[in-house]
Design an enzyme around this catalytic site. Structure first.
Site: not given
Length: 757
Positions: A104-105, A155, A159, A256
């Site tokens: 993620d991210d 995603h 955010h 991540h």
């Protein structure tokens, strides 16, 4: 431009200067628009960059404890992959001994390439849920990611927790991320993972409508059932342990590759892959899990090799196609809009560091200028006001005062009345430059009523201010000439004070102290602050450095022989005062500032007139500097202006003011996107420094401090207008424009110094 009429109401042909003014105004409109567009473009770039740099935090929910009454139990207790095929919500679990490795991210330019390198080394695919703003900033990383055979999902763009956003915001977050993917890698995707999400049992009544809406739009929402919690940075060993599913269970595992310092993740990932492979696990993507589920549903029992051919450079094998089944080739408008977005972000990413460096230079220059002005102004004041200071024997010989006038019926009588009180012997030459409002008759009547036989009124065809001044110099009787504007009021002692420096034979010209007379209005008060601080404090500095750039047209004195030797007042530029001043420097004359010679002038009373005046000043100064660019190579004393004055004027009056808006733009940028309190404190600190400098300038000029109360508002409004004027002037200069001198509308309200307050 309206057609002028005569006093009897009949239409008359416009005068030459009126026609020229109309043409000039028409020519300048495109340049004004261009200047504003440049400013707008800069603002858009900064807004885009600020939007892209929204902070990405750890994966915690924004709110907790919400009800899940509307969420079906089969979803809450189901697998980590949520689909809405046929309109019915269904979950899919990861098969036993299978790992769907998700990140993620990202992407992040530091950590994501290291993750990709590890995956490639171990022949393992991953599914990356990307933040759109990061995709648009680092498209090369995304291209590499897709080319290696990894899968990507949405995603959101910034955010943000979509559970508490409007439907329009949800759509925008998804669409912008898809555009970023299209521009970066030429694809879109059907995978989605919400920020701050975890397992399916955390779905609540706030988030469930979002997942249903996205499911109806064809998206597969992906959750986790095993979380490494690597964002907590507990150490590589704990990350490996926490990411390991129980027994032989399959899992969608969360790591991540961005959103913070990820060195522990990089250290843990190879150990984790080795551990799971040793336990007999295979690695696949979310699409690989879906493919296995479909194979099972068909009853074939076939389980495709999750890693076979997964990481070929061209990503064209059947295995890779299954692993990237969520990808769609971007075409048409989506593709071109995506490329435009990535290109715009690239411009913003390049622009911001350049602007930051410019801000640093401007900040240092501005603070350095303030320090230099205060130090040198203090020295100048002490030097010129000590008891034993003197220029030489008192200058008592008569002086010729030249008053160029064009349609000055409101002011000319007051100007002559102030000269009638002069304590120094003078002759007065009123040069009427083709006025159409009876200026000559008013001047003669005023001289007669005041009993002033020393006044001569000379009429000429309209030829402009430089021609009027030259006419006055040619007709002057005395060797010292004082030049003033037709709307200016002299103090009784002004002429006497102004000519005293000519006791020094090296002095060729003297600049007086011009004051704003109509300071009762807001615009007038702002200009009053500018005159005292920006002009007169500057002149003290330039005087000590012996490189005075401008003798103000409102009050200045010259040796007649010096003016004639320099060719008189030139109409090559719109700033004839700056032009002649530099010419005298180059001829070897010294130009000084006499603070005690005060004159009161009528400043523009409207923003439109102020813009016109300052535009002429700024553009004229640029013309004069360009005309005298040869001074940079002048030798000896006559080259001092080129060595010292020219660089200072270019730096402080052109370059620094042009880039000074960066301070304000970055202040606003920082307040919105960085740290409101810190940015506000920094702006207040700069304002405090300016206030201290202004207060010192007011003290030197013995002005009342109450006007400084308007300085904060001046910094917010008036200064921005001056920036735009200068930018407009620069655009005109760069595009080769040319303007004629334009007459400002006067009211005649500056009648006597005592009324200035």
């Amino acid at each position: 431009m309206t057609t002028p009429t005569s006093s009897r109401g009949r239409r008359r042909a416009p005068t030459r200067i009126e026609r020229a003014a109309g043409r000039a105004a028409a020519l300048q409109r495109p340049r004004v628009i261009l200047a504003l567009l440049l400013l707008l473009a800069l603002t858009c770039v900064l807004l885009l960059d600020g939007y892209l740099r929204a902070e990405v935090g750890g994966d915690q929910r924004v709110r907790t404890g919400a009800s899940s009454a509307d969420v079906p139990d089969r979803i809450l207790n189901g697998g980590p992959i949520l689909t809405f095929r046929g309109g019915r919500a269904t979950t899919v679990s990861v098969p036993s001994r299978t790992i769907a490795l998700t990140f993620d991210d990202g992407p992040n330019p530091t950590w994501t390439p290291q993750v990709l390198k590890i995956l490639r080394a171990y022949d393992v695919p991953g599914t990356f849920f990307l933040v759109g703003s990061m995709v648009s900033r680092y498209p090369d990383v995304v291209r590499t990611m897709v080319r290696q055979g990894n899968e990507v999902g949405v995603h959101t763009f910034t955010h943000v927790d979509l559970s508490y956003q409007s439907g329009a915001r949800v759509d925008r977050e998804i669409q912008q991320t898809q555009l970023a993917l299209a521009g970066a890698a030429g694809i879109t995707t059907t995978l989605f993972r919400a920020p701050y999400s975890s397992e399916t049992d955390a779905i609540d009544d706030y988030s469930w409508p979002v997942y249903k809406k996205l499911g109806q739009d064809g998206y597969t929402s992906v959750f986790v059932d095993t979380d490494s919690d690597d964002w907590k940075r507990p150490g590589a060993s704990k990350i490996v342990r926490w990411a390991t599913p129980e027994g032989d269970e399959g899992a969608s595992v969360l790591f991540h590759d961005a959103g913070g310092e990820r060195s522990q993740t990089i250290a843990a990932l190879p150990r984790y892959i080795e551990k799971m492979k040793a336990k007999g696990y295979t690695f696949t993507t979310i699409s690989g899990v879906m493919e296995q589920q479909r194979a099972t549903d068909r009853g074939t029992g076939g389980v495709p090799d999750a890693t076979a051919g997964a990481l070929t450079d061209e990503a064209t094998t059947a295995g890779t196609a299954r692993l990237q089944a969520a990808h769609r080739t971007a075409t048409g408008t989506t593709l071109y809009e995506g490329k435009a977005l990535v290109a715009a972000v690239a411009v913003a990413e390049w622009t911001l560091p350049v602007l930051a460096a410019g801000l640093l230079v401007v900040g240092v220059a501005v603070m350095g200028r303030f320090a230099m002005m205060v130090v040198l102004a203090r020295r100048h004041h002490r030097q010129r006001n000590r008891r034993r200071f003197g220029w030489g024997p008192p200058v008592t010989r008569p002086v010729s005062v030249i008053v160029p006038a064009y349609n000055e019926k409101e002011c000319i009588a007051g100007t002559l009345a102030s000269l009638a009180r002069s304590t120094h012997p003078i002759e007065i030459l009123v040069i009427d430059d083709g006025s159409t409002d009876g200026t000559s008759e008013i001047a003669r009547a005023a001289a007669e009523s005041l009993g002033m036989p020393n006044v001569r009124v000379i009429r000429q065809d309209n030829a402009g201010k430089p021609a009027a001044l030259n006419n006055g110099v040619r007709n002057a009787t005395h060797d010292l000439v004082v030049m003033m504007d037709g709307d200016t009021v002299f103090e009784p002692d002004a002429v006497r004070q102004l000519v005293q420096p000519f006791a020094d034979p090296a002095v060729g010209a003297v600049a007086g102290n011009a004051k704003v007379g109509n300071r009762g209005t807001l615009i007038g008060a702002w200009q009053h602050i500018e005159y005292v601080m920006g002009f007169n404090l500057d002149r003290r500095m330039y005087d000590l450095l012996r490189c005075m750039p401008t003798i103000p047209g409102a009050i200045g004195a010259f040796r007649r022989e010096a003016v004639l030797a320099a060719g008189g007042m030139s109409d090559d530029t719109l700033a004839e005062d700056t032009d002649i001043t530099i010419a005298l420097h180059r001829a070897g004359w010294r130009v000084v500032y006499q603070e005690h010679a005060r004159a009161w002038t009528e400043a523009p009373g409207s923003l439109r007139q102020l813009w016109s005046q300052r535009y002429r000043w700024s553009y004229g100064t640029m013309q004069a500097l360009w005309k005298h660019r040869g001074s940079l190579t002048d030798k000896g004393p006559s080259g001092r202006f080129g060595r010292v004055g020219m660089p200072l004027v270019v730096l402080f009056q052109i370059v620094t003011p042009v880039f000074a808006p960066l301070i304000d733009v970055f202040t606003v940028y920082s307040m919105i996107f960085v740290d409101l309190r810190a940015a506000l404190l920094a702006w207040l600190a700069v304002l405090a420094v300016q206030l201290l400098c202004a207060a010192y300038a007011f003290r030197l000029d013995r002005e009342k401090y109450r006007y400084l109360l308007m300085m904060p508002l001046q910094q917010l409004a008036y200064r921005q207008m001056m920036y735009l004027v200068l930018i407009h002037s620069c655009v005109t200069a760069l595009t080769g424009g040319r303007l004629r001198w334009q007459k400002l509308k006067r009211t005649g309200e500056v009648g006597a110094p005592a009324g200035a307050g």
